[in-house]
Motif scaffolding. Structure first.
Motif, PDB file in Angstrom:
ATOM      1  N   ILE A 220       0.861  -1.181   0.000  1.00 39.57           N
ATOM      2  CA  ILE A 220       0.000   0.000   0.000  1.00 39.57           C
ATOM      3  C   ILE A 220       0.898   1.232   0.000  1.00 39.57           C
ATOM      4  O   ILE A 220       1.787   1.353   0.853  1.00 39.57           O
ATOM      5  CB  ILE A 220      -0.919   0.005   1.235  1.00 39.57           C
ATOM      6  CG1 ILE A 220      -1.794  -1.254   1.253  1.00 39.57           C
ATOM      7  CG2 ILE A 220      -1.794   1.264   1.265  1.00 39.57           C
ATOM      8  CD1 ILE A 220      -2.420  -1.533   2.612  1.00 39.57           C
ATOM      9  N   VAL A 221       0.657   2.137  -0.944  1.00 39.76           N
ATOM     10  CA  VAL A 221       1.474   3.336  -1.084  1.00 39.76           C
ATOM     11  C   VAL A 221       0.602   4.566  -0.914  1.00 39.76           C
ATOM     12  O   VAL A 221      -0.442   4.687  -1.565  1.00 39.76           O
ATOM     13  CB  VAL A 221       2.185   3.374  -2.452  1.00 39.76           C
ATOM     14  CG1 VAL A 221       3.003   4.661  -2.598  1.00 39.76           C
ATOM     15  CG2 VAL A 221       3.069   2.151  -2.639  1.00 39.76           C
ATOM     16  N   ALA A 222       1.000   5.476  -0.040  1.00 41.25           N
ATOM     17  CA  ALA A 222       0.327   6.774   0.101  1.00 41.25           C
ATOM     18  C   ALA A 222       0.931   7.726  -0.920  1.00 41.25           C
ATOM     19  O   ALA A 222       2.150   7.921  -0.954  1.00 41.25           O
ATOM     20  CB  ALA A 222       0.499   7.314   1.512  1.00 41.25           C
ATOM     21  N   ASP A 358       2.412   1.278   3.564  1.00 46.00           N
ATOM     22  CA  ASP A 358       3.747   0.698   3.681  1.00 46.00           C
ATOM     23  C   ASP A 358       4.819   1.694   3.247  1.00 46.00           C
ATOM     24  O   ASP A 358       5.928   1.708   3.799  1.00 46.00           O
ATOM     25  CB  ASP A 358       3.843  -0.560   2.811  1.00 46.00           C
ATOM     26  CG  ASP A 358       2.857  -1.635   3.237  1.00 46.00           C
ATOM     27  OD1 ASP A 358       2.899  -2.037   4.414  1.00 46.00           O
ATOM     28  OD2 ASP A 358       2.031  -2.056   2.396  1.00 46.00           O
ATOM     29  N   LEU A 359       4.479   2.520   2.253  1.00 44.23           N
ATOM     30  CA  LEU A 359       5.432   3.494   1.716  1.00 44.23           C
ATOM     31  C   LEU A 359       4.704   4.807   1.426  1.00 44.23           C
ATOM     32  O   LEU A 359       3.472   4.822   1.239  1.00 44.23           O
ATOM     33  CB  LEU A 359       6.065   2.965   0.421  1.00 44.23           C
ATOM     34  CG  LEU A 359       6.995   1.754   0.553  1.00 44.23           C
ATOM     35  CD1 LEU A 359       7.322   1.199  -0.828  1.00 44.23           C
ATOM     36  CD2 LEU A 359       8.266   2.120   1.296  1.00 44.23           C
ATOM     37  N   PHE A 360       5.488   5.889   1.331  1.00 44.06           N
ATOM     38  CA  PHE A 360       4.931   7.218   1.077  1.00 44.06           C
ATOM     39  C   PHE A 360       5.650   7.833  -0.123  1.00 44.06           C
ATOM     40  O   PHE A 360       6.887   7.982  -0.098  1.00 44.06           O
ATOM     41  CB  PHE A 360       5.112   8.114   2.297  1.00 44.06           C
ATOM     42  CG  PHE A 360       4.329   7.669   3.492  1.00 44.06           C
ATOM     43  CD1 PHE A 360       3.098   8.230   3.791  1.00 44.06           C
ATOM     44  CD2 PHE A 360       4.817   6.663   4.325  1.00 44.06           C
ATOM     45  CE1 PHE A 360       2.370   7.805   4.880  1.00 44.06           C
ATOM     46  CE2 PHE A 360       4.097   6.230   5.414  1.00 44.06           C
ATOM     47  CZ  PHE A 360       2.863   6.805   5.695  1.00 44.06           C
ATOM     48  N   LEU A 361       4.891   8.194  -1.162  1.00 40.37           N
ATOM     49  CA  LEU A 361       5.427   8.887  -2.320  1.00 40.37           C
ATOM     50  C   LEU A 361       5.175  10.381  -2.114  1.00 40.37           C
ATOM     51  O   LEU A 361       4.056  10.858  -2.257  1.00 40.37           O
ATOM     52  CB  LEU A 361       4.771   8.374  -3.599  1.00 40.37           C
ATOM     53  CG  LEU A 361       5.399   8.793  -4.929  1.00 40.37           C
ATOM     54  CD1 LEU A 361       6.875   8.420  -5.003  1.00 40.37           C
ATOM     55  CD2 LEU A 361       4.631   8.169  -6.098  1.00 40.37           C
ATOM     56  N   LEU A 362       6.224  11.100  -1.743  1.00 36.45           N
ATOM     57  CA  LEU A 362       6.106  12.474  -1.257  1.00 36.45           C
ATOM     58  C   LEU A 362       6.765  13.465  -2.205  1.00 36.45           C
ATOM     59  O   LEU A 362       7.599  13.098  -3.034  1.00 36.45           O
ATOM     60  CB  LEU A 362       6.762  12.591   0.124  1.00 36.45           C
ATOM     61  CG  LEU A 362       6.291  11.619   1.201  1.00 36.45           C
ATOM     62  CD1 LEU A 362       7.144  11.769   2.454  1.00 36.45           C
ATOM     63  CD2 LEU A 362       4.820  11.840   1.533  1.00 36.45           C
ATOM     64  N   HIS A 363       6.375  14.731  -2.078  1.00 35.42           N
ATOM     65  CA  HIS A 363       7.090  15.811  -2.771  1.00 35.42           C
ATOM     66  C   HIS A 363       7.014  17.061  -1.904  1.00 35.42           C
ATOM     67  O   HIS A 363       6.310  17.092  -0.877  1.00 35.42           O
ATOM     68  CB  HIS A 363       6.525  16.044  -4.175  1.00 35.42           C
ATOM     69  CG  HIS A 363       5.060  16.360  -4.237  1.00 35.42           C
ATOM     70  ND1 HIS A 363       4.549  17.585  -3.877  1.00 35.42           N
ATOM     71  CD2 HIS A 363       3.995  15.602  -4.629  1.00 35.42           C
ATOM     72  CE1 HIS A 363       3.236  17.577  -4.064  1.00 35.42           C
ATOM     73  NE2 HIS A 363       2.871  16.392  -4.500  1.00 35.42           N
ATOM     74  N   ASP A 364       7.741  18.102  -2.313  1.00 33.81           N
ATOM     75  CA  ASP A 364       7.863  19.290  -1.465  1.00 33.81           C
ATOM     76  C   ASP A 364       7.033  20.477  -1.951  1.00 33.81           C
ATOM     77  O   ASP A 364       7.279  21.600  -1.544  1.00 33.81           O
ATOM     78  CB  ASP A 364       9.329  19.705  -1.312  1.00 33.81           C
ATOM     79  CG  ASP A 364      10.051  19.893  -2.632  1.00 33.81           C
ATOM     80  OD1 ASP A 364       9.421  19.703  -3.690  1.00 33.81           O
ATOM     81  OD2 ASP A 364      11.249  20.224  -2.607  1.00 33.81           O
TER      82      ASP A 364
END
Length: 779
Positions: A220-222, A358-364
């Motif tokens: 599962i990816v946020a 499980d993981l986080f796909l982030l940006h700024d």
């Protein structure tokens, strides 16, 4: 040319005219005609002045409405002749600040074909860049801090433009001219992947590739989208879907599915060309459409339902998430825990979603304003909104009269939005949701304050639901006290009626009367009964009358009966003298004999609250059929009943054994008892479900003909039950055949998500006509 042939024209344009490439379009048109002058954003709208030969100035005014970019819309154009200044060059001037007449920022817009082409071109500097945007697409509402909408007032202010992007930004001939989110890999936001507590695992394209591999493995990816976070997993992986449900504590409520392309959507659901166009439009909502039997998705995505909610990739990041993968569809659900608002900040998401993702796909790039995806549903007469958020907010809605002062409405308890009416238009907030938690209540205050900031118009009249225990009512009462403002409480179902009437431009004038049918789960009634199946009359002086309703049913166990519709079903059969049927019905396989007997024994005793809600009746019918003894989400039993009814084959007839008695009451008890008897004798369950709908619609139309005075032809329909396709069709066609003009909600949710708009409409009319909504017979 003599000075007598020269003319200067000022145009003030209002509508969707800022942040959508409107000024570049004006510049191109004026320059092509050789006109001088300027265009600029101003508090009163976009101001244009053009100067040149009279024929060319006239040509400019005539061509402008046909020369707009895709997202722009002119609602009003105010012309005035001014003294020529001798200008021969046309310029784009800096924005002018001041108090605005209406919101000047458009909704977020899904990625456009031109930007998609840039991303597919290996020679383009934005090849596969996950933040590609232009004036025709990208974040707007969720990006801006304050107006006017200029880059320094958005969350892009901390990303200085590189020389290449600045050339595009400053060139009126470029489609990225003053596109405030414009950027590229050299100067734009940065993307990375991390797991909770471990820091960055990968960056840029590597982050996307690792996220893809995790999704392929069933993780599962946020994902950080336009308006906040979404939780993603493979839509064809039953185990992954189950894990999302378990971690999110969302046992049965359906999930939306994002698909790679329109071809994938066609394989999953049945669509017509108009529905496909909506999916691919700038709005890009989640579309609830009938699922195909062979749809290759997990059964747990929409258990017991006939619809599947599909959407196309809305952001460049979503496009990249599908690139080169083995999957064509992802669950893409709101990034929140149950009963909480969608997460918008990186730290907030890692903290609140750490037990889910499980993981986080982030940006700024910061998300300034939370906004869930909008949801629409296919149906008779076209699609209609179910939830209004990203892609639609903050588009203006019409008012029947000009608001003499700002009116702020705060909605009810479930599916809440706020609405601010200023001048000639109303502006609804993004979907807030149910007010079960403190974060949700804080979000309502945040959304309401955001509207007031945008419009620079604090509410001077606060409109609330009369229910004393609604947090929205508490908020409105507190704001009115702090500001010394007027507080107005308007009845729940009257607000549903007002919303539909105002949407269609048919709110009654002075001396006119209209009718309404409000069908939902519950709303506070002046008599202390929970209303929800109401026939109303409303006139232009805001005098209203309840002329009919559904038969009240006892709620054995109080609030427990709302969550457990088997209780309502059992009580109805007791009231009908048919309790003997209970052990022979499918509900008996879901509820213990002791519990059934206990509730049946209590049903005839006094002291329990009663409700006339149509939602309770349809949920009870679902319970009788064994579809849902307990609701996992609001209206689940009714939704499953509709799905079962849609599977019925052959003609569907209303049941002749159920008919109206004397008076203004629709016999809910007889209807439920008739369903029980048909189930017991072995009628096909889908035929029973379809017949239940058809009989309800026939009874509702007959009751309308009996109760509505001669000469009243407009009948507004509202309330959450009007999301149901079978009710929309059955009531719409039946009322039309009976000579009425039925109005159905389209641009706003039929349920409580559209209620704040109706509250605001009633508040505006009350202020403008100097009257208050008054139940006939009250002094």
């Amino acid at each position: 040319m003599s000075t007598g042939d020269r003319r200067r024209l000022r145009l003030i344009c209002r509508g969707v005219v800022q942040g959508v490439g409107f000024r570049p379009a004006v510049h191109r048109l004026a320059s092509s005609l050789g006109l001088g002058g300027f265009v600029r954003n101003a508090p009163e709208g976009v101001v244009i002045e053009v100067e040149g030969p009279d024929a060319d100035v006239r040509a400019f005014a005539e061509r402008l409405p046909r020369s707009l970019p895709p997202l722009a819309r002119i609602d009003e154009m105010e012309p005035a002749s001014v003294t020529p200044a001798g200008e021969s060059i046309f310029s784009v001037l800096a924005s002018q600040e001041g108090r605005r007449r209406q919101a000047l920022v458009p909704p977020d817009s899904a990625i456009c074909p031109d930007c998609r082409a840039d991303m597919e071109d290996p020679g383009n500097r934005r090849h596969q860049y996950p933040f590609t945007t232009c004036t025709n697409c990208g974040p707007r509402f969720t990006l801006v801090h304050t107006l006017p909408y200029d880059r320094e007032r958005t969350s892009m202010a901390c990303f200085p433009l590189c020389p290449s992007c600045r050339r595009e930004y400053e060139d009126p001939g470029d489609r990225r001219f003053h596109a405030e989110p414009v950027c590229c890999p050299e100067c734009g936001p940065r993307l990375w992947l991390e797991a909770q507590g471990t820091g960055r695992r990968a960056q840029g394209a590597d982050a996307i590739r690792e996220a893809q591999r995790a999704l392929e493995r069933g993780q599962i990816v946020a994902v950080k989208g336009f308006g906040g976070f979404q939780l993603a997993c493979r839509a064809d992986d039953e185990g992954a879907v189950t894990r999302v449900r378990e971690r999110k504590h969302r046992p049965t409520k359906p999930f939306a599915v994002m698909v790679r392309d329109i071809e994938t959507a066609r394989r999953l659901v049945r669509l017509n060309p108009e529905e496909e166009a909506l999916l691919a439009s700038p709005h890009a909502p989640v579309l609830l459409a009938p699922a195909r039997e062979a749809a290759a998705v997990a059964d747990g995505i929409a258990p017991g339902l006939g619809d599947l909610g599909v959407m196309l990739p809305t952001t460049p990041l979503h496009v990249e998430l599908f690139r080169g993968t083995a999957f064509d569809a992802l669950v893409m659900t709101s990034g929140n825990a149950s009963d909480e608002p969608i997460c918008r900040g990186n730290r907030e998401a890692v903290a609140r979603l750490g037990s889910i993702a499980d993981l986080f796909l982030l940006h700024d790039r910061d998300v300034v304003r939370r906004a869930d995806d909008s949801v629409t549903r296919t149906g008779p007469g076209g699609t209609a909104l179910v939830r209004r958020g990203r892609g639609y907010v903050p588009e203006a809605l019409p008012l029947p009269v000009t608001a003499p002062r700002p009116v702020l409405a705060l909605g009810p308890y479930l599916q809440v939005t706020a609405c601010l009416a200023v001048g000639d238009a109303a502006f609804c907030s993004q979907h807030v949701g149910d007010l079960d938690s403190e974060p949700a209540r804080a979000f309502l205050a945040e959304a309401a304050h955001g509207l007031e900031e945008f419009l620079q118009a604090p509410g001077e009249l606060l409109v609330v639901d009369p229910h004393p225990d609604y947090p929205s009512t508490w908020l409105g009462t507190e704001l009115a006290r702090e500001r010394g403002a007027q507080l107005l409480a308007v009845q729940h179902h009257l607000a549903h009626a007002a919303a539909t009437l105002a949407e269609h431009g048919l709110f009654p004038e002075a001396g006119q009367t209209v009718a309404a049918i409000a069908l939902d789960g519950t709303g506070w009634g002046p008599d202390g009964v929970a209303w929800g199946g109401e026939w109303l009359l409303l006139d232009g002086e805001l005098r209203w009358q309840r002329i009919g309703h559904l038969e009240p049913l006892p709620l054995v166990g109080g609030e427990a009966a709302v969550r457990e519709p088997w209780r309502v079903a059992a009580a109805a059969l007791v009231k009908a003298g048919a309790a003997v049927l209970l052990p022979r019905l499918p509900v008996a396989a879901l509820v213990s004999p002791d519990n059934l007997a206990q509730v049946a024994g209590l049903a005839s005793r006094p002291g329990f609250p009663h409700a006339t809600g149509a939602g309770r009746v349809f949920e009870a019918a679902g319970a009788l059929l064994g579809l849902a003894a307990v609701n996992g989400y609001e209206g689940e039993g009714a939704a499953r009943l509709e799905a079962l009814a849609a599977r019925a084959s052959g003609p569907v007839e209303a049941w002749p054994e159920v008919h109206l008695n004397d008076g203004g009451v629709l016999p809910s008890v007889s209807l439920l008892a008739a369903a029980a008897r048909r189930i017991v004798v072995g009628e096909d369950p889908s035929a029973t479900a379809a017949g239940f709908h058809a009989t309800f619609c026939r009874l509702a139309v007959e009751l309308t003909r009996r109760l509505v005075p001669a000469g009243v032809r407009v009948v507004a329909l509202g309330g959450g039950c009007l999301v149901n396709r079978l009710l929309r069709r059955g009531l719409g066609e039946g009322l039309s055949a009976a000579g009425y003009e039925p109005l159905l909600p389209v641009r706003l949710p039929a349920g409580d998500g559209g209620l704040s708009y109706g509250q605001a409409v009633l508040g505006v009319v009350a202020a403008a006509r100097r009257v208050e909504p008054r139940l006939k017979g009250e002094r």
